[in-house]
Design a protein around this motif. Structure first.
Motif, PDB file in Angstrom:
ATOM      1  N   THR A  18      11.617  15.701  -5.990  1.00  0.00           N
ATOM      2  CA  THR A  18      12.521  14.635  -5.568  1.00  0.00           C
ATOM      3  C   THR A  18      13.654  14.472  -6.574  1.00  0.00           C
ATOM      4  N   ASP A  22      10.757   9.783 -10.016  1.00  0.00           N
ATOM      5  CA  ASP A  22       9.495   9.221  -9.537  1.00  0.00           C
ATOM      6  C   ASP A  22       8.341   9.813 -10.329  1.00  0.00           C
ATOM      7  N   ARG A  37       9.023   4.267  -9.094  1.00  0.00           N
ATOM      8  CA  ARG A  37      10.239   4.812  -8.479  1.00  0.00           C
ATOM      9  C   ARG A  37      11.458   4.137  -9.073  1.00  0.00           C
ATOM     10  N   GLU A  53       1.419   6.318  -4.054  1.00  0.00           N
ATOM     11  CA  GLU A  53       2.553   7.099  -3.540  1.00  0.00           C
ATOM     12  C   GLU A  53       2.957   6.717  -2.116  1.00  0.00           C
ATOM     13  N   LYS A  55       3.640   3.850  -1.222  1.00  0.00           N
ATOM     14  CA  LYS A  55       4.641   2.788  -1.436  1.00  0.00           C
ATOM     15  C   LYS A  55       4.462   1.614  -0.460  1.00  0.00           C
TER      16      LYS A  55
END
Length: 200
Positions: A18, A22, A37, A53, A55
């Motif tokens: 990414t 993160d 993040r 993860e 979120k």
């Protein structure tokens, strides 16, 4: 809401798939502690700490109190607005050897985070610019950081672990500490890791 009763050491592992900074935090048994993040394209740092993860659940928010500045500080709050304290970089002193103050919710200094050996980062920066060889600096040039209380006692140590691209850090607790202070230190460290990685 707090980050305590944790099984140390904790592993901080950055995702390389990414563009954002993160990373996962897992405990010694591989269980999720948090997913961190950093919001991209923000003039002021804005970091969200999730439960994992997926979120699905936001736990904490860390936000810069000033625009980009040598003396920037970062406030740490949970989703209910409870203030845990803040992390403050020690200005010009941090250019050579990284140094941070950790302050509690009353803005009283509780701890310092200090880089153990500034030469490691210096050589990492120099060798890292050399083609091909620079790819391997993550395996033999790994800085470490120590948390000390105002009494001079060492409470935590964070080490960059051997890996490509500086992807892994490990946090260990050296002595027991109160729950509120533990949450404050762990959250301060995850913000510091983002700042230190950005510096190279």
């Amino acid at each position: 809401m707090a980050l305590n009763n944790l099984n140390y050491p904790l592993d901080f592992k950055f995702k390389i798939s990414t563009l954002a900074s993160d990373f996962n935090i897992t405990d010694r048994n591989g269980n999720y502690v948090a997913y961190v993040r950093q919001k991209m394209f923000k003039l002021k740092e804005d970091v969200i700490v999730f439960n994992d993860e997926s979120k699905t659940k936001e736990l904490f928010r860390i936000q810069a109190n000033q625009w980009i500045d040598f003396n920037a500080s970062y406030s740490i709050k949970d989703t209910l607005g409870k203030n845990f304290g803040r992390l403050a970089r020690k200005g010009m002193r941090s250019i050579w050897k990284s140094s941070y103050n950790v302050l509690d919710e009353a803005d009283q200094q509780k701890f310092t985070i200090t880089e153990d050996n500034a030469w490691v980062k210096f050589f990492d920066g120099m060798v890292g610019e050399i083609p091909i060889i620079g790819m391997f600096t993550g395996y033999f040039l790994n800085p470490s950081y120590t948390v000390k209380g105002m009494d001079g006692k060492e409470y935590f140590k964070l080490k960059k672990m051997p890996s490509f691209f500086g992807r892994r850090f490990q946090l260990d607790r050296l002595v027991d500490i109160e729950d509120e202070d533990e949450s404050l230190v762990v959250l301060s460290f995850l913000m510091m890791v983002l700042l230190e990685r950005a510096r190279g």
